[in-house]
Design a protein around this motif. Structure first.
Motif, mmCIF file in Angstrom:
data_model
loop_
_atom_site.group_PDB
_atom_site.id
_atom_site.type_symbol
_atom_site.label_atom_id
_atom_site.label_comp_id
_atom_site.label_asym_id
_atom_site.label_seq_id
_atom_site.Cartn_x
_atom_site.Cartn_y
_atom_site.Cartn_z
ATOM 1 N N LEU A 111 0.466 11.032 9.300
ATOM 2 C CA LEU A 111 0.991 10.190 8.230
ATOM 3 C C LEU A 111 2.310 10.684 7.639
ATOM 4 O O LEU A 111 3.066 9.887 7.095
ATOM 5 N N ASP A 112 2.591 11.968 7.770
ATOM 6 C CA ASP A 112 3.861 12.474 7.241
ATOM 7 C C ASP A 112 5.060 11.962 8.035
ATOM 8 O O ASP A 112 6.190 12.016 7.566
ATOM 9 N N ASN A 113 4.798 11.468 9.255
ATOM 10 C CA ASN A 113 5.880 11.001 10.121
ATOM 11 C C ASN A 113 5.802 9.505 10.415
ATOM 12 O O ASN A 113 6.380 9.027 11.387
ATOM 13 N N LYS A 114 5.096 8.773 9.602
ATOM 14 C CA LYS A 114 4.948 7.326 9.784
ATOM 15 C C LYS A 114 5.440 6.601 8.532
ATOM 16 O O LYS A 114 5.556 7.177 7.455
ATOM 17 N N ASP A 115 5.700 5.312 8.688
ATOM 18 C CA ASP A 115 5.952 4.449 7.525
ATOM 19 C C ASP A 115 4.580 4.093 6.977
ATOM 20 O O ASP A 115 3.814 3.375 7.632
ATOM 21 N N VAL A 116 4.267 4.613 5.812
ATOM 22 C CA VAL A 116 2.941 4.413 5.227
ATOM 23 C C VAL A 116 3.039 3.442 4.054
ATOM 24 O O VAL A 116 3.936 3.549 3.214
ATOM 25 N N PHE A 117 2.103 2.513 4.021
ATOM 26 C CA PHE A 117 2.039 1.518 2.953
ATOM 27 C C PHE A 117 0.660 1.601 2.311
ATOM 28 O O PHE A 117 -0.353 1.715 3.014
ATOM 29 N N ILE A 118 0.623 1.544 0.998
ATOM 30 C CA ILE A 118 -0.637 1.611 0.268
ATOM 31 C C ILE A 118 -0.884 0.235 -0.346
ATOM 32 O O ILE A 118 -0.077 -0.268 -1.120
ATOM 33 N N LEU A 119 -2.011 -0.358 0.019
ATOM 34 C CA LEU A 119 -2.382 -1.686 -0.474
ATOM 35 C C LEU A 119 -3.836 -1.625 -0.924
ATOM 36 O O LEU A 119 -4.752 -1.647 -0.109
ATOM 37 N N VAL A 120 -4.025 -1.489 -2.235
ATOM 38 C CA VAL A 120 -5.377 -1.344 -2.776
ATOM 39 C C VAL A 120 -5.616 -2.376 -3.873
ATOM 40 O O VAL A 120 -4.689 -3.027 -4.351
ATOM 41 N N ASP A 121 -6.875 -2.510 -4.254
ATOM 42 C CA ASP A 121 -7.245 -3.459 -5.296
ATOM 43 C C ASP A 121 -6.597 -3.091 -6.630
ATOM 44 O O ASP A 121 -6.312 -1.924 -6.892
ATOM 45 N N GLU A 122 -6.400 -4.107 -7.464
ATOM 46 C CA GLU A 122 -5.843 -3.892 -8.798
ATOM 47 C C GLU A 122 -6.981 -3.718 -9.801
ATOM 48 O O GLU A 122 -7.134 -4.487 -10.739
ATOM 49 N N ASP A 123 -7.803 -2.718 -9.572
ATOM 50 C CA ASP A 123 -8.864 -2.369 -10.517
ATOM 51 C C ASP A 123 -8.811 -0.866 -10.732
ATOM 52 O O ASP A 123 -7.944 -0.187 -10.169
#
Length: 116
Positions: free
Chosen positions: A50-62
């Protein structure tokens, strides 16, 4: 196997299935199944590079999603955040068109039929 450069981190399986429906590029979607322990997080960092990838965080809004987002932000400071409208609260409950636009805004290719 093709080399995957983008990774989206989501909370649950329903989130993953919802996103898989929309995207048309080779993106790895990782489910955390809630909060992560230190060992599990280290495992993800190493196994998916993950340190060498384009990482996206998509989590619930709670509260659980915000806690996870905060935790991931510390471990993955280079990660980009994808937010859903708070009125939908959950990624899985967000209309496909809204999710598609949020993904597209982060340079993730989506099937144009979801942009209507």
């Amino acid at each position: 196997m093709t080399n995957i450069e983008k990774v989206i981190i989501v909370e649950g399986r329903t989130d993953k299935l919802q996103i898989e429906k929309l995207i048309i590029e080779n993106v790895k979607i990782i489910c955390t199944n809630g909060t992560l322990g230190v060992e599990r997080l280290e495992e993800l960092l190493i196994n998916y590079d993950l340190d060498n990838k384009d990482v996206f965080i998509l989590v619930d809004e709670d509260s659980a999603g915000q806690k996870l987002r905060k935790q991931l932000s510390i471990e993955l400071p280079h990660a980009e955040h994808i937010y859903i409208d708070k009125t939908f609260r959950e990624v899985a409950a967000t209309p496909e068109s809204e999710l598609a636009i949020a993904l597209l805004n982060r340079r993730i290719k989506v099937n144009p039929i979801f942009l209507i």
